[in-house]
Write an enzyme that holds these catalytic residues in place. Sequence first.
Site, mmCIF file in Angstrom:
data_model
loop_
_atom_site.group_PDB
_atom_site.id
_atom_site.type_symbol
_atom_site.label_atom_id
_atom_site.label_comp_id
_atom_site.label_asym_id
_atom_site.label_seq_id
_atom_site.Cartn_x
_atom_site.Cartn_y
_atom_site.Cartn_z
ATOM 1 N N CYS A 80 0.699 -1.080 -0.154
ATOM 2 C CA CYS A 80 -0.198 -0.105 -0.226
ATOM 3 C C CYS A 80 0.936 1.230 -0.124
ATOM 4 O O CYS A 80 1.768 1.396 0.789
ATOM 5 C CB CYS A 80 -0.828 -0.024 1.174
ATOM 6 S SG CYS A 80 -1.959 1.274 1.237
ATOM 7 N N CYS A 86 -1.403 5.717 7.186
ATOM 8 C CA CYS A 86 -2.615 5.326 7.673
ATOM 9 C C CYS A 86 -2.557 4.226 8.675
ATOM 10 O O CYS A 86 -1.707 3.346 8.524
ATOM 11 C CB CYS A 86 -3.271 4.546 6.454
ATOM 12 S SG CYS A 86 -4.834 3.863 6.636
ATOM 13 N N ASN A 310 -24.323 -16.493 14.025
ATOM 14 C CA ASN A 310 -23.206 -16.843 13.457
ATOM 15 C C ASN A 310 -22.719 -18.228 13.790
ATOM 16 O O ASN A 310 -22.343 -18.941 12.784
ATOM 17 C CB ASN A 310 -22.088 -15.882 13.385
ATOM 18 C CG ASN A 310 -20.852 -15.972 12.611
ATOM 19 O OD1 ASN A 310 -21.237 -16.001 11.273
ATOM 20 N ND2 ASN A 310 -19.690 -16.272 13.087
ATOM 21 N N GLU A 326 -27.965 -12.642 23.504
ATOM 22 C CA GLU A 326 -27.148 -11.297 22.923
ATOM 23 C C GLU A 326 -27.869 -10.132 23.491
ATOM 24 O O GLU A 326 -28.972 -9.996 23.837
ATOM 25 C CB GLU A 326 -27.585 -11.404 21.366
ATOM 26 C CG GLU A 326 -27.201 -10.062 20.890
ATOM 27 C CD GLU A 326 -25.844 -9.645 20.833
ATOM 28 O OE1 GLU A 326 -25.458 -8.359 20.978
ATOM 29 O OE2 GLU A 326 -24.750 -10.833 20.820
ATOM 30 N N ASP A 374 -18.277 -15.735 22.192
ATOM 31 C CA ASP A 374 -17.689 -14.908 21.319
ATOM 32 C C ASP A 374 -17.981 -13.518 21.940
ATOM 33 O O ASP A 374 -18.615 -12.567 21.004
ATOM 34 C CB ASP A 374 -18.258 -15.081 19.913
ATOM 35 C CG ASP A 374 -17.434 -14.323 19.003
ATOM 36 O OD1 ASP A 374 -16.223 -13.683 19.438
ATOM 37 O OD2 ASP A 374 -17.811 -14.173 17.822
ATOM 38 N N CYS A 400 -11.688 -11.819 20.567
ATOM 39 C CA CYS A 400 -11.193 -10.617 19.700
ATOM 40 C C CYS A 400 -10.025 -9.697 20.542
ATOM 41 O O CYS A 400 -9.681 -8.503 20.007
ATOM 42 C CB CYS A 400 -12.200 -9.570 19.282
ATOM 43 S SG CYS A 400 -13.350 -8.932 20.248
#
Length: 444
Positions: A80, A86, A310, A326, A374, A400
């Site tokens: 890039c 960036c 998911n 959720e 998750d 994550c």
Amino acid sequence: MARTRNRLDRTPFQTAVTDLSHDGRGVARRDGEGGKVTFISGALPGELVRAEPTARSRHFDEAKTVEVLEASPQRVTPRCPHFGVCAGCVLQHLEESQQIVAKQRVLMDNLERIGHVTPQAVLPALTGDNWGYRRKGRFSVRRVEKKDKTLVGFRELDPRFVADLSICYTVIPQIGEKIPLFAALIEGMDGKRDIPQIEFIAGDDAVALTIRHMQPLSERDRQAWVAFAQEHGFAIFLQPGGVDSVHPLWPQDVPLSFRLPQWEVELAFRPLDFIQVNASLNQKMIAHAVALLEAKPDDRVLDLFCGLGNFTLPLARVVREVVGVEGDAGLVARAKENAQRNGLDNAQFHAADLTQDQRSAPWMRQGFDKLLLDPPRSGALEVLQQLPLKTFDRIVYVSCHPGSLARDAGYLVNDQGFTLVCAGAMDMFPHTAHVESIAVFERR
């Protein structure tokens, strides 16, 4: 007399880089600074660099690479042209095969340092598409009067500024190749100073843009977006206020969905819904998680932070019953619709804030064999402390953020008597420092 702040000395210095930080910067210790740690953007372990100081603090300094004097054999030329400015990608200068090695190392370091746990086995890293993979994201938009132009892009490494992108190779090509067209369109608008961001999301058959606008769009501006959408094959949504204000501009009926062929499942979603950004990695991750859960036909599975379903709906194909929970009521509504659309009557969904006390919730007392979760970056400690953990034979934790996973792993292993059977990184965001991972816990 007012005190003046000491001005930062930006004189470049030479240093050896010994490690890579969790956010993708080189780590060095400057002997002249008493061994103080300096984090250097654009530097790799094993390199000798000249770096310019950019910030100082009590415990560490920050700098940017201005010259590589001795390069690592793992250094490659970034694809890039915006690399180094960036903040969307910070690892393009590191060979792709080594990026995931670095992420595995970050994961294991967090587990040991924060959670005081070590997995019995390290899972092989899971990888998917490395370029053109990002199907969901948000561009900042800024009208810069001094430059007399509109900038569209991700934030720069200095987050006060928006990167003036001509292209983005990690975003799906339908979006990444058209960034200058977005900027030109907005520059020609009557309300060009009223657009702070553009969100994009792609299903299997449609790509949607959501235009955030601070003032009502003129009819001329609305027609400009419609013409742009028709020419380039986008669906356009407008967002004049909060999430509930999102509505279609053109066309009026846009079916957004993605398919999971292995499970014969299709998941419909709305423009601002959460979906996993890397489609190929997501399919591999689901198969990986289901296999690691060792799901059996008679199992009852609890899926926490289930989103659109998911994991829930693929699990419903292989177990007796699965319950998804959720916090976002809109996602729960879509999950229920998805279950019905896919003919899955053994999947139930509940809306609940999993950071709050849920011990009296009916789903909490249903009795389950296995747990899949998750959670967001903050992790799942609050709900783990409420669950009847001894009823679960096996837990699969998709994370994550390695720090919150490590904290929660410490609780499960050191406080609740589980064994950390295995853990490994998954490269959901190639060329970034983001670490997605998966861990398996078993009751002793």
